[in-house]
Design an enzyme around this catalytic site. Structure first.
Site, short mmCIF file in Angstrom:
data_model
loop_
_atom_site.label_atom_id
_atom_site.label_comp_id
_atom_site.label_asym_id
_atom_site.label_seq_id
_atom_site.Cartn_x
_atom_site.Cartn_y
_atom_site.Cartn_z
N HIS A 153 0.83 -1.21 0.00
CA HIS A 153 0.00 0.00 0.00
C HIS A 153 0.87 1.26 0.00
O HIS A 153 0.44 2.31 0.48
CB HIS A 153 -0.95 0.04 1.20
N SER A 274 15.46 22.10 -14.58
CA SER A 274 14.28 22.93 -14.79
C SER A 274 14.74 24.30 -15.25
O SER A 274 15.77 24.79 -14.82
CB SER A 274 13.51 23.05 -13.47
N LYS A 280 16.34 21.63 -9.33
CA LYS A 280 15.66 20.42 -9.83
C LYS A 280 16.58 19.48 -10.60
O LYS A 280 17.44 19.91 -11.35
CB LYS A 280 14.49 20.81 -10.75
N GLU A 287 9.94 9.07 -16.37
CA GLU A 287 8.53 9.45 -16.57
C GLU A 287 8.06 9.11 -17.97
O GLU A 287 6.92 8.68 -18.18
CB GLU A 287 8.36 10.95 -16.31
#
Ligand code: ARG
Length: 457
Positions: A153, A274, A280, A287
């Site tokens: 979970h 970024s 970043k 992704e």
């Protein structure tokens, strides 16, 4: 090619909807291989002369060279790859070119080309899956004893090792290779010689062309041979499962590389920055592997939808079989390369993993098991007692192992100092030595056996 019966050429729109050379040019290599096998068989069976056969073979060789060197004129006027090759052959060798299509139709030709193409794609992709598995097995061996939280979970559950987690994916990818191998074995039969749909009256030798093209045998039913695309659907189904597995690994990488987790750090080569936030380090490649899953599954659904309810035998709908397969193969290959690169390059932070493993009361099960074994408590009662101990630790803001013996005895007086032996995350993983368990010894042995299987030094 069918001018005999027609007075006018096709309307522009007709040509536009019909033309496939823009994408089926990717079958060029397989189309020439198929034609070479076919013409050699026509000669061997006496259906064409040795002179015509050698002229055709010479012309096909020239075309293969033109294609390799990027000089082949792919022309929309000739609709598809089969007619482009044949038209070019006629330009190169004249009349004899017209004999190549004896005892053959574009229907068995395209079925043959496409099977050969998918077979090549399966081999390439399975090879790349092996490389990803090798990268994971290497990481597993290097971090066989690195303790991290295991989750259910997405909540800290029990400690596991990072190596064990990596090898879970190796097992999944091995089944993907198995599915690809199964698909390959089933597709590896030759449709060539089925002709348009009914077979041919020429005394061809289908076993000869099948063998020449590396097929295990000729297909036994000419209607099936030209009508079936389940080989492509099966490739896309196996590829879809592979894509799902890759996306799950990609998701782990996204999570692990956050500042909050900090379990791994992607290399500069596989990170992006970024334009506004200088701190970043984005895991774009992971992704995109996750995101591109939709393309592969979409290709499978698309092809199944094309094939659904198509009457036997060939129908032009089936020309819609190729783009999705090409695109899915490209996507799978790119995602495999990206994941392999990310995994190979990423650095692992065992300290962060251990800190996280120690923070979530992940050894609560070990404590409960200890109560069962040492105090002969029924498991349900041990579960309850452990729950109260977790609550005490939580209130104090510490891990279970940081409670004092007195604090523990306040909950269960029979607890002795030996309990601390099972509260460390290291002791927890070391105790999971059952077959398939996460103990570092198991993981080291499994990682080594995968490396051997994968041929790593
Ligand atoms: N370009 C066609 C395809 O990919 C080749 C087969 C054409 N056959 C036909 N009967 N029109 O399906």
């Amino acid at each position: 090619m069918w001018g005999g019966r027609f007075a006018a050429g096709p309307d522009e729109v007709m040509a536009a909807i019909n033309v496939s050379i823009g994408f089926d040019r990717r079958l060029a290599k397989q189309d020439i291989e198929g034609s070479l096998a076919h013409v050699r068989m026509l000669e061997a069976t006496g259906l064409i002369s040795a002179a015509d056969s050698s002229a055709i073979q010479g012309g096909l060789d020239t075309i293969a060279t033109e294609i390799r060197e990027g000089r082949f004129p792919f022309r929309e006027a000739y609709e598809d790859i089969h007619m482009n090759v044949e038209a070019r052959l006629a330009e190169l060798i004249g009349q004899a070119a017209g004999r190549l299509h004896t005892a053959r139709s574009r229907n068995d030709q395209v079925a043959t080309d496409f099977r050969l193409w998918v077979r090549d794609a399966i081999d390439a992709i399975a090879g790349q899956v092996g490389e990803l598995m090798a990268a994971l097995a290497d990481k597993a061996l290097a971090h066989a004893g690195a303790v991290m939280p295991g989750f259910t979970h997405m909540q800290s559950a029990q400690p596991v090792t990072f190596g064990h987690h990596c090898l879970a994916f190796v097992e999944m990818f091995e089944r993907d290779r198995g599915r690809l191998a199964d698909a390959r074995a089933r597709l590896n039969e030759s449709p060539l010689g089925a002709a348009a749909l009914a077979g041919t009256s020429f005394p061809i030798d289908r076993a000869m062309t099948a063998a020449a093209l590396g097929f295990a045998r000729p297909m036994r039913n000419s209607l099936d041979a030209v009508s079936s695309r389940d080989f492509a659907m099966e490739f896309l189904a196996a590829g879809s499962i592979l894509a799902v597995h890759m996306s799950r690994l990609a998701e782990e990488i996204v999570v692990w590389s956050t500042a909050q987790f900090g379990f791994v750090r992607l290399s500069d080569r596989f990170s992006t920055g970024s334009s506004i936030m200088p701190q970043k380090r984005n895991p774009d490649a992971a992704e995109l592997v996750r995101g591109k899953t939709g393309r592969v599954i979409g290709a499978m659904i698309g092809l199944m939808t094309v094939m659904k309810a198509l009457p036997l035998a060939y129908a032009k709908d089936m020309q819609e079989d190729k783009e999705a397969v090409f695109a899915a193969a490209d996507t799978l290959s790119l995602c495999l390369a990206a994941l392999t690169g990310m995994v190979t390059d990423m650095s692992v932070n065992p300290e962060r993993m251990k800190a996280a493993a120690s923070a979530g009361f992940a050894t609560a099960t070990d404590l409960a098991d200890w109560l069962v074994v040492q105090l002969q408590m029924p498991f349900r009662e041990a579960h309850h007692v452990t729950g109260r101990l977790v609550k005490a630790a939580e209130q104090k803001g510490v891990d279970l192992s940081a409670l004092s013996l007195a604090e523990m005895q306040a909950v269960e007086p029979r607890i002795g100092a030996a309990v601390f032996d099972v509260l460390s995350v290291e002791a927890s993983v070391a105790s999971r030595a059952s077959l398939g368990g996460t103990s570092p010894d198991n993981v080291r042995r499994e990682a080594q056996s995968w490396r051997d299987k994968l041929g790593l030094q």
